[in-house]
Scaffold this motif. Structure first.
Motif, short mmCIF file in Angstrom:
data_model
loop_
_atom_site.label_atom_id
_atom_site.label_comp_id
_atom_site.label_asym_id
_atom_site.label_seq_id
_atom_site.Cartn_x
_atom_site.Cartn_y
_atom_site.Cartn_z
N ARG A 235 -3.96 2.81 -5.54
CA ARG A 235 -4.52 3.42 -4.34
C ARG A 235 -3.92 4.79 -4.05
NH1 ARG A 235 -7.86 -0.02 -1.40
NH2 ARG A 235 -7.79 -2.15 -2.16
N GLU B 187 -0.37 2.96 7.76
CA GLU B 187 -0.99 1.76 8.32
C GLU B 187 -1.68 0.95 7.20
OE1 GLU B 187 -3.72 2.47 11.63
OE2 GLU B 187 -4.67 0.55 11.21
N GLN B 188 -2.42 1.67 6.35
CA GLN B 188 -3.09 1.00 5.23
C GLN B 188 -2.08 0.35 4.29
OE1 GLN B 188 -6.15 0.21 3.64
NE2 GLN B 188 -6.84 0.35 5.74
N LYS C 190 -0.92 -2.87 5.78
CA LYS C 190 -1.98 -3.89 5.76
C LYS C 190 -2.24 -4.38 4.33
CE LYS C 190 -4.86 -2.38 9.66
NZ LYS C 190 -6.13 -1.64 9.90
N GLN C 191 -2.30 -3.44 3.41
CA GLN C 191 -2.59 -3.82 2.02
C GLN C 191 -1.46 -4.69 1.47
OE1 GLN C 191 -5.31 -3.44 0.31
NE2 GLN C 191 -6.45 -1.78 1.28
N LYS D 285 -1.78 -8.11 2.70
CA LYS D 285 -2.94 -8.80 2.13
C LYS D 285 -2.58 -9.47 0.79
CE LYS D 285 -7.66 -7.61 0.82
NZ LYS D 285 -8.66 -6.53 0.87
N ILE E 58 -1.20 -11.91 -1.72
CA ILE E 58 -0.91 -13.32 -1.47
C ILE E 58 0.60 -13.61 -1.57
CG2 ILE E 58 -1.44 -15.68 -2.23
CD1 ILE E 58 -3.90 -14.18 -1.15
N VAL F 47 3.08 -11.73 -0.71
CA VAL F 47 3.91 -11.06 0.29
C VAL F 47 4.06 -11.95 1.52
CG1 VAL F 47 4.04 -9.10 1.87
CG2 VAL F 47 3.44 -8.73 -0.53
N ILE F 48 5.31 -12.22 1.88
CA ILE F 48 5.58 -13.11 3.01
C ILE F 48 5.61 -12.32 4.31
CG2 ILE F 48 7.25 -14.75 3.99
CD1 ILE F 48 8.20 -15.16 1.00
#
Lengths: 561, 165
Positions: B29, B61-62, B65-66, B69, B71, B73-74
């Protein structure tokens, strides 16, 4: 109960309610295929692994269930990547099982070894390499859970050959609990109330609905909300079917090839309610001039979608259907007397846009592709499941067919995969056996996965393919015409197969129309003929898709016919 | 908009491939990683990644959030703007001619560093502190001729409320 890995896989597929598997055998999955012979799953043997994934995609959208693929290691696995990436961008629930070389050979560059978990990391919702047969059942359970919950998506499970052959005690795993994964379904009620307050004040509101509405089957709630609050609705390509395409509040699709009234409504609106959308660049055009006068609301289950491309005043994280039903509950309490009069000027304006600049084409001496779709719509009564390839065929299918419900328009929206439509139609037909399924194709796209015609014939899946045959890679040709001074660099096919003979060679029926007066007859015959049919419509070569917003321009700057 | 530097503390499943998911997210990204450090926590199944990144507020911010998202990442904690302790360690192998040896030891001493390896014509100095302090040591040692540097990247933990100094 002691079972082999392959048997555990079968048990777990039964547990998850799987009925159809799209697959292709190979060395690394011999044991799985052996176990498959002792089960009742409907296994569809495709002709190329890419076809398996697109078929599983089409199946998932038409049936609302998780699509399942089974392929071998190495090239079998890499052939799935395009299909997986497409499903990822369109948030389609699929579980892909790939064979893998035995664990002791992993990393040795063994025959047909590839690091498919590494390759698909950025295009799956999640993926697994199973290294211990004791984790197999739990992993499969998690894979299905992840694929279908939250924002759905493809999940890949890589199965080394020795794991599939090892034996362990099998017990059906309990409910999936993952401390790292907990999607938010129910939105914050205060945010929902804010939307209602905005609706009460708005003079020129618009709803922009997307794939999320279809995925959460929120179409009834959306229709109720829009009608009650008298708000016109537009949608992204992925959102088609989320709102009835024949409703008086329907604006048509938005964006690069959106209708004039949809793009103008967005530009003029004072409130924009985005539901299950990610404000993709094909929709927004130049973001600075997208809905410049509007307060923007965005409802989505995936927080990363919110605020990613456009600034949002009211962000709402939640499931589209739950959010809309909460909106409907609050709307009940709102005094809506006089809403008709209040909306009248706005709806009148929209009506004027529609009458001055409708979607239009003129049927002359050669067949217009739009006319084919118009006629198809009429003959199928708007009831068919339509899959598409990518390019002009896809845009005309979006513009000229009108959709009623989720799962009716099946297209590779995000990735834009040529060769998607035929295998997706096959999958859709498996998922919805009683339905008429039509792939609206181009002469370029159809050649990218034409081999799946053999699959359709073998399984007596009566999919119909309507090729809009213009002899060009039409959409690229259109860009070359408009933006490259008509320099048609390699977009004309100098040689083309005879699609009628090709259909016959595969054991399907082939039909052709070359004149406008033959269109209806061929379509009618094609739809009535048993089994798979290819209809070759020789259409106007240089017809363009309009309106068109040039890439990066504001959406109100449309090129019209 | 202005680029900001952010310090993220990320708890993840301690499994093969997790770091690759995170770095793949950043490269795919186009986000930036300025420094990164990873190690197991008291829970053997959990690792902590401390990362320094930069970007516009929207990108930051992204990024958060990413990351959330993924799986595996706790938890993602943005330590920027919070009270935290931050350390980085560097090993600096510096030329040590006779006439410079005393100066190098003095500099090491001032920064409360240590000589961890010594030879006829070199010292390897260990310093710990925030990145600015490490930069300062490096700048002071540069004239002597630095042969090699290895830095750990930042590690950080939030301070406890009220009773932390």
């Amino acid at each position: 109960m002691k079972l082999k890995g392959a048997q555990i896989l079968m048990k777990m597929l039964q547990e998850e309610g799987v009925d159809a598997i799209f697959g292709y055998p190979g060395g690394a999955v011999l044991d799985i295929y052996d176990a498959l012979m002792d089960t009742d799953f409907k296994h569809i043997l495709v002709r190329h692994e890419q076809g398996a994934v697109h078929a599983a995609d089409g199946y998932a959208r038409a049936s609302g269930k998780v699509g399942v693929c089974l392929v071998t290691s190495g090239p079998g696995a890499t052939n799935t990547v395009t299909g997986i990436a497409s499903a990822y961008l369109d948030s389609i629930p699929i579980v892909i099982f790939t064979g893998q070389v035995p664990t002791h050979l992993i990393g040795n560059d063994a025959f047909q070894e590839v690091d498919i978990v590494g390759i698909t990391r950025p295009c799956t919702k999640h993926n697994y390499l199973v290294k211990d047969v004791r984790n197999l059942a739990k992993t499969i359970k998690e894979a299905f859970h992840l694929a279908r919950s939250g924002r759905p998506g493809p999940v890949l499970v890589d199965l080394p050959k020795d794991i599939i052959n090892s034996t362990t005690t099998f017990k059906v795993p309990g409910e999936v609990r993952m401390r790292t994964y907990n999607p938010t379904y129910k939105p914050n009620i205060r945010q929902i109330q804010k939307i209602i307050d905005l609706v009460a004040k708005a003079k020129k509101p618009v709803i922009f609905s997307g794939g999320g509405v279809n995925l959460s089957k929120a179409h009834e709630e959306l229709t109720k909300f829009a009608r009650k609050a008298r708000i016109p609705v537009t949608s992204s390509l992925m959102g088609l079917g989320g709102f009835p395409g024949t409703d008086e509040l329907w604006l048509g699709m938005l964006g690069m090839h959106g209708t004039f009234r949809a793009n103008m409504s967005i530009t003029e609106c004072d409130l924009l309610i985005g539901i299950g959308v990610r404000f993709d660049d094909r929709v927004t055009g130049k973001t600075d001039e997208f809905a410049p006068n509007a307060t923007i609301v965005q409802i989505d289950i995936d927080p990363t979608s919110i605020q990613k491309n456009v600034p949002v005043s009211v962000p709402v994280v939640g499931d589209c259907r739950i959010s809309l039903s909460m909106l409907n509950d609050l709307l009940e309490k709102l005094d809506l007397t006089g809403v008709d009069e209040k909306r009248a000027p706005w709806l009148k304006q929209i009506h004027d846009w529609k009458s001055t600049t409708p979607l239009a084409y003129k049927q002359g001496d050669t067949i217009k592709p739009q006319y084919v779709i118009d006629t198809l719509y009429e003959l199928t009564g708007g009831e068919a499941i339509i899959t598409t390839e990518v390019g002009q065929n896809q845009m005309w299918a979006a513009q000229y067919y009108h959709y009623k419900e989720p799962g009716q328009f099946i297209s590779s929206g995000g990735l834009g995969v040529m060769g998607f439509g035929l295998p997706a139609a096959i999958g859709a037909q498996v998922g919805a056996p009683g339905k008429t399924v039509v792939d609206i194709a181009g002469d370029g796209s159809i050649q990218m996965n034409i081999q799946e015609l053999a699959t359709a014939v073998q399984y007596k899946l009566p999919v119909k393919v309507a090729i809009l045959n213009n002899g060009f890679l039409g959409m690229v040709r259109q860009w070359q015409e408009l933006f490259y001074q008509g320099r048609y660099s390699f977009t004309k096919f100098e040689h083309m197969p005879d699609f009628v003979k090709l259909a016959e060679a595969y054991g399907a029926t082939g039909l052709r129309a070359t004149k406008p007066e033959e269109v209806k007859k061929v379509l009618k015959l094609g739809l009535e003929t048993e089994g798979p049919v290819i209809m070759d419509f020789v259409v106007e070569q240089e017809e363009g898709v309009y309106p068109m917003v040039p890439a990066g321009a504001p959406i109100k700057k449309m090129l019209l016919v | 908009m202005d680029e900001q530097r952010h310090l993220l503390s990320i708890l993840v499943d301690n499994e093969p491939g997790v770091l690759s998911r995170i770095t793949g997210l950043f490269s795919g990204r186009g986000y930036n990683i300025d420094s990164l450090s990873v190690a197991e926590t008291v829970e053997p199944h959990v690792s902590r990644i401390t990362m320094v990144t930069h970007g516009s507020p929207g990108i930051i911010e992204q990024i958060k959030k990413q990351l959330n998202k993924l799986i595996n990442v706790i938890k993602v904690t943005d330590l920027t703007g919070m009270h935290y302790v931050l350390r980085e360690m560097a090993l600096i192998k510096v030329n040590a001619k006779t006439e410079h040896r005393a100066e190098i030891l003095r500099i090491t001493d001032i920064f409360r560093g240590q000589v961890v390896d010594v030879g006829i014509d070199h010292f390897t100095v260990k310093v710990t502190g925030d990145p600015e302090k490490i930069e300062a040591v490096i700048n002071l040692l540069k004239p002597m001729g630095i042969r090699e540097i290895a830095r750990t990247g930042c590690v950080a933990l939030p301070r406890e409320n009220g009773n932390s100094h």
